[in-house]
Enzyme design. Structure first.
Site, PDB file in Angstrom:
ATOM      1  N   VAL A  58       0.848  -1.189   0.000  1.00  0.00           N
ATOM      2  CA  VAL A  58       0.000   0.000   0.000  1.00  0.00           C
ATOM      3  C   VAL A  58       0.888   1.244   0.000  1.00  0.00           C
ATOM      4  O   VAL A  58       1.836   1.340   0.790  1.00  0.00           O
ATOM      5  CB  VAL A  58      -0.923   0.014   1.246  1.00  0.00           C
ATOM      6  CG1 VAL A  58      -1.657   1.349   1.368  1.00  0.00           C
ATOM      7  CG2 VAL A  58      -1.924  -1.130   1.187  1.00  0.00           C
ATOM      8  N   ALA A 103       4.590   3.949   2.941  1.00  0.00           N
ATOM      9  CA  ALA A 103       4.096   2.712   2.336  1.00  0.00           C
ATOM     10  C   ALA A 103       4.194   1.604   3.374  1.00  0.00           C
ATOM     11  O   ALA A 103       4.819   1.767   4.420  1.00  0.00           O
ATOM     12  CB  ALA A 103       4.931   2.329   1.119  1.00  0.00           C
ATOM     13  N   LYS A 104       3.565   0.507   3.110  1.00  0.00           N
ATOM     14  CA  LYS A 104       3.756  -0.692   3.929  1.00  0.00           C
ATOM     15  C   LYS A 104       3.380  -1.890   3.084  1.00  0.00           C
ATOM     16  O   LYS A 104       2.562  -1.793   2.164  1.00  0.00           O
ATOM     17  CB  LYS A 104       2.859  -0.641   5.173  1.00  0.00           C
ATOM     18  CG  LYS A 104       3.396  -1.462   6.319  1.00  0.00           C
ATOM     19  CD  LYS A 104       4.551  -0.756   6.990  1.00  0.00           C
ATOM     20  CE  LYS A 104       5.137  -1.553   8.134  1.00  0.00           C
ATOM     21  NZ  LYS A 104       6.137  -0.766   8.884  1.00  0.00           N
ATOM     22  N   GLY A 105       3.981  -3.028   3.406  1.00  0.00           N
ATOM     23  CA  GLY A 105       3.637  -4.253   2.700  1.00  0.00           C
ATOM     24  C   GLY A 105       3.571  -5.396   3.679  1.00  0.00           C
ATOM     25  O   GLY A 105       4.020  -5.281   4.822  1.00  0.00           O
TER      26      GLY A 105
END
Ligand code: NAD
Length: 414
Positions: A58, A103-105
């Site tokens: 994201v 962001a992050k995943g």
């Protein structure tokens, strides 16, 4: 992470924007992620079966630059959690002035149950799946829960194989041998130490002899403890998941670290008394550093916390209820997006060094980090004084203002 992490992130955001005069359209835009990717992908397992995994990446906002944020491997990963973490990364980067968005995943998996080969297959395939979003100019991942240097090396290698040449700047938190940065492993703890010293000064408390309690003696907590001890403070208690140790005269934290390396835990360290994690949080002290995990201080125990300063080394160690109680009791809180931003700051240094293929010495890295943390702490403090709000809201206000300003100056395309 709490089930309602995203609700928390939005609630904090709504509180902070209410102090700002920003175009309502931009307020609505910053409230949501810019883009979200869900990937379902097959991995060949050791027993020749094929298992399908689900992962996410994201991007919350790109007004200030490419997005930055970790990749989490955990069974409880879910899209709302990734959204919340991506949003917090935007604010964290903005609060310390990095040219990044958040962001992050994550991948829904339990890495402890996977073999090395399965983990490598999963990581290389996930890296390939998210490479539509990931690149050194657009989105630079990093480690998070369940991932570390090894996974970052696999991601860097996978991306480089596709392009045909080495691209170390695609990911940070890599081993030194392939473009990692000196100072990265201590960076988060170092930032916790620097902001703690600033908070002690602000509260007119002496650093020398200040009693400090550290929950969680891991990658953040251990360096935070020994670096703060080196500045003259007294670390009276530390803990890990197996329990805590207490010595009113002060622990020798380097010696505790050696004990932990030899025994796998600090529990049983000879020159101290045992203490439970619950009791440790309630010790009489100048500084409490929760550096373990989220939701450690809640509505149930916040009233018994006797620390004058709380330095949030962990992400989200206080629930909103605890926050309210501690604020009423006059506890000075250094919020996570500021307090533990040292890690992403040195990740930024790693990216810059990789892009330039020119590596800095450790002293230079530590000094640049210190300057950024001191400056950011004082900027947030000014907002807190100005708007008459506590530090958490001030940090969010400051960060949101920076992102909004960038969007206003850039304008709306087309
Ligand atoms: P880690 O796994 O290295 O260390 C966590 C420590 O907490 C371990 O000592 C563990 O035993 C202990 N612990 C776990 N549960 C506990 C409990 N219930 N009570 C007491 N101790 C407990 O992890 P880390 O990288 O140090 O991360 C800690 C926190 O800091 C997390 O919230 C993480 O998101 C946050 N954080 C980490 C970094 C980083 O650079 N590593 C950067 C920013 C934020």
């Amino acid at each position: 992470m709490t089930e309602n992490a995203y609700a928390n992130a939005l609630r904090q955001y709504d509180t902070a924007v209410s102090y700002l005069d920003i175009n309502p359209g931009l307020v609505a835009y910053m409230r949501m992620p810019k883009r979200e990717l869900t990937v379902n992908f097959p991995v060949e397992m050791d027993n020749d079966s094929v298992r399908v995994f689900t992962g996410y990446r994201v991007h919350h906002n790109t007004a200030l630059g490419p997005t930055k944020g970790g990749i989490r491997y955990h069974p409880s990963v879910e899209l709302d959690e990734v959204r919340a973490l991506a949003m917090w990364m935007t604010w964290k980067c903005a609060v310390v002035g990095l040219p990044y968005g958040g962001a992050k995943g994550g991948v829904i998996c339990d890495p402890k149950t996977l073999s090395l080969r399965e983990l490598e297959n999963l990581t290389r395939r996930y890296a390939t799946e998210i490479s539509v979003l990931m690149n050194p100019q657009g989105d630079i991942p990093a480690p998070d829960l369940g991932t570390g240097e090894r996974e970052m090396a696999w991601i860097m290698d996978t991306y480089s194989m596709h392009l045909g040449y080495s691209v170390p700047a695609v990911v940070t938190g890599k081993p030194l041998a392939i473009g990692g940065s000196l100072g990265r492993s201590e960076a988060t703890g170092r930032g916790v130490m620097v902001t703690t010293i600033e908070a002690l000064k602000h509260q007119r408390l002496a650093v020398e002899g200040a009693r400090v309690v550290v929950q969680g003696f891991g990658k953040v907590g251990a360096p935070a403890a020994y670096l703060t001890e080196e500045r003259g403070a007294k670390i009276i208690a530390v803990s890990d998941v197996q329990g805590g140790i207490y010595n009113a005269k002060g622990l020798n934290t380097r010696s505790v670290l050696a004990y932990a390396a030899a025994h796998g835990t600090i529990a049983g360290y000879p020159e101290a008394e045992p203490i439970s994690n619950a009791a440790l949080l309630e010790l009489n002290c100048e500084v409490l550093m929760p550096c373990a995990m989220e939701n450690q201080i809640t509505g149930a125990n916040a009233a018994r916390v006797r620390a004058k300063i709380i330095a949030e080394g962990a992400n989200g160690p206080l629930t909103p209820e605890a926050d309210e109680i501690l604020r009423r009791n006059g506890v000075f809180i250094i919020p996570d997006i500021l307090c533990n931003a040292g890690g992403v700051t040195v990740s930024y240094f790693e990216w810059v060094q990789d892009l330039q293929s020119f590596f800095w010495g450790e002293e230079e890295i530590n000094e640049r980090l210190r300057r950024i943390m001191v400056r950011s702490f004082n900027q947030v403090l000014r907002v807190a004084d100005d708007k008459k709000v506590e530090m958490r809201t001030a940090a969010q206000i400051y960060a949101i203002q920076r992102v909004a300003e960038a969007m206003q100056i850039r304008g709306i395309y087309p």
